[in-house]
Design a protein around this motif. Structure first.
Motif: not given
Lengths: 265, 291
Positions: B194-212
């Motif tokens: 679960r943690w690795k999915v979050f760290r290496y897939i979800q978090l990088p994909k969220l980068r754009g929206v997180l900056l907004i």
């Protein structure tokens, strides 16, 4: 898994409890509110709502707010649509600077503009009119509308434009009858955002009006009087300001998430 | 997208330019004009140069408000961003439950800001509010947000979390839904937890929206006015007086045009500088996504 739902329930509880409390209070008499804490109304009363809906000086606030919000949404969309198209399709001198400059207006603190707006609109004889508030709110809604629409428009392949032009469409006909239907979800979401930010803003709306166009938010302050707070009426007025928002959310619920990401996901 | 080079596109931008120029440039010029003059009345203005700017930069009130503002914005960013991500991850992805959660989450965003203040003013009161009563009577803490500055601070922060975390949730939710299933399948084959999915897939994909999200939350929290104005009125004392409220006090309360104008310009420049940095990072990150 169970932890996840527990966390969600706790969060939604946190979201809804203050709203529940407002609704709860709006259905009580002032005597009941101040005499002790009751989790639901012991003497259910709709008197607070009746006060607001029958008193012209109260319900005119809602009408005023609706008028300037509608005006603002219409103006913002009308000017933002062609501009967003230009930003998504063309490169022109100063395009990037123009885009950033637009965004700076979204970043400008309304408090900075309050005083000059007050004087500007008084000079133009627009003080205390609905259009004054609508124009003032364009300051932050137009940049936002351009931003969101540009995101949605960039998702439409450019081949569609080119094919339409080859087929002999003029630009206005293409834009109105081919392009706009393609991004209607984006237009809906943009309208939602314009509605939202114009509806919730009070500082400018309050400063630019006195009687004729006074928004509901400013009228609510009169529940504070020498005789003490009229809590029940205040709560009822608050509840009534939430209702339009709930209706609007319901209509855009399926597009909302994408809209919040400014069409860029 | 490949863009066509054409300066005729300016014609399409012109209406926006004129409208925003009317409602931004003219007022801004007025502010600049005031900031360098001392105005006694119509036609009676004296050039004072940078006097007001110096006075404002030396002003204890402004510095105090600035420090409180920075602490406030930092606090709410640190809490709202992780909380928003967590809630977005926990929200159901499909079906009626997803629609319902979206509608519920969006609710605080559609409430007029003064009503948000009113809701919390009522909710947090010890005598008639559920929240205040709970903290006082059930937990036995002498909580009173109108008298104790720490309590007032906590109340304002909790109110802002209540009001604006939904924005972060909705942004992250949109980002999460945009991740193709293939990514998760690949992770499952690789045996990622679960943690690795979050760290290496979800978090990088969220980068754009997180900056907004960070950009919007920073800007909006930096200009917060109505909610604390209704809830605490800036008090007790000046404990919860932030930059906007200080400015409105000088501009409309005391009608000190010169100092207020100088203050406005300093205030605007701070936000502009911070936003310029954010914007450039956003554009760069956006480019990285496409590559």
């Amino acid at each position: 898994m169970r932890l996840r739902y527990l966390a969600l329930i706790v969060y939604f509880g946190f979201l809804l409890l203050p709203i529940y409390w407002l609704v709860n209070m709006s259905l009580k008499t002032n005597v009941e509110i101040t005499s002790g804490l009751t989790l639901w109304p012991q003497n259910l009363t709709f008197a607070n709502y009746v006060t607001i809906l029958t008193d012209q000086s109260w319900y005119s606030g809602y009408i005023n707010s609706f008028i300037y919000v509608a005006m603002n949404t219409a103006i913002s969309l009308t000017v933002a649509l062609p501009a967003a198209y230009a930003f998504s399709r063309y490169r022109f001198i100063g395009d990037k600077h123009m885009f950033f400059w637009l965004l700076t207006n979204r970043m400008a603190p309304p408090a900075v503009f309050v005083l000059p707006f007050f004087q500007l609109y008084q000079t133009f004889g627009l003080f205390d009119t609905h259009i004054a508030v609508a124009l003032a709110h364009c300051l932050f809604n137009v940049p936002l509308a351009v931003w969101i629409l540009e995101g949605f428009m960039s998702g439409v392949p450019k081949e569609i434009d080119e094919t339409a032009y080859v087929d002999g469409y003029s630009f206005p006909r293409f834009f109105l009858f081919v392009f706009m239907p393609l991004i209607k979800a984006g237009i809906g979401v943009t309208a939602f955002f314009c509605f939202m930010f114009s509806w919730v803003e009070l500082l400018m709306a309050r400063t630019l009006t006195s009687v004729a166009a006074k928004p509901i938010g400013a009228i609510m302050t009169r529940t504070v009087s020498a005789a003490g707070m009229d809590w029940g009426t205040l709560a009822a007025a608050g509840v009534l300001t939430i209702v339009p928002g709930v209706l609007v959310i319901y209509f855009v619920r399926n597009y909302m998430a994408k809209g919040f990401a400014l069409g860029r996901v | 997208m490949r863009k066509t080079e054409s300066n005729k596109a300016w014609l399409l931008v012109l209406p926006v330019f004129l409208l925003v120029a009317f409602s931004a440039i003219i007022p801004l010029m007025t502010v600049v004009n005031y900031s360098v003059q001392d105005i006694f009345g119509p036609g009676e203005a004296y050039w004072v140069g940078t006097e007001w700017f110096k006075e404002m930069l030396r002003s204890e009130d402004l510095r105090g408000a600035f420090v409180r503002q920075v602490i406030f914005s930092a606090t709410i960013l640190v809490i709202q961003i992780p909380l928003g991500i967590a809630i977005a991850l926990a929200m159901p992805a499909k079906g009626w439950a997803a629609s319902l959660s979206l509608v519920l989450v969006a609710l605080p965003l559609l409430i007029p800001w003064n009503v948000v203040g009113t809701i919390w003013q009522i909710f947090a009161r010890g005598d008639i509010g559920l929240g205040g009563w709970f903290v006082n009577d059930m937990m036995g803490i002498g909580y009173n947000y109108t008298a104790d500055s720490l309590h007032a601070w906590i109340t304002v922060v909790v109110m802002d979390i209540w009001h604006w975390t939904p924005l972060v949730v909705l942004l992250c939710y949109a980002g999460l839904r945009a991740i193709p299933d293939a990514f998760y399948q690949a992770a499952a084959i690789d045996g990622a937890g679960r943690w690795k999915v979050f760290r290496y897939i979800q978090l990088p994909k969220l980068r754009g929206v997180l900056l907004i999200a960070v950009l919007l939350r920073f800007m909006d929290s930096f200009m917060i006015y109505t909610e604390p104005f209704v809830l605490t009125g800036g008090g007790p004392g000046t404990a919860t007086t932030f930059l906007s409220q200080q400015l409105v006090k000088i501009a409309l309360g005391q009608f000190d045009l010169g100092p207020a104008a100088a203050y406005s310009i300093i205030y605007f420049l701070i936000i502009l500088a911070a936003s310029f940095v954010f914007y450039n990072i956003m554009v760069r990150v956006g480019r990285g996504d496409r590559a």
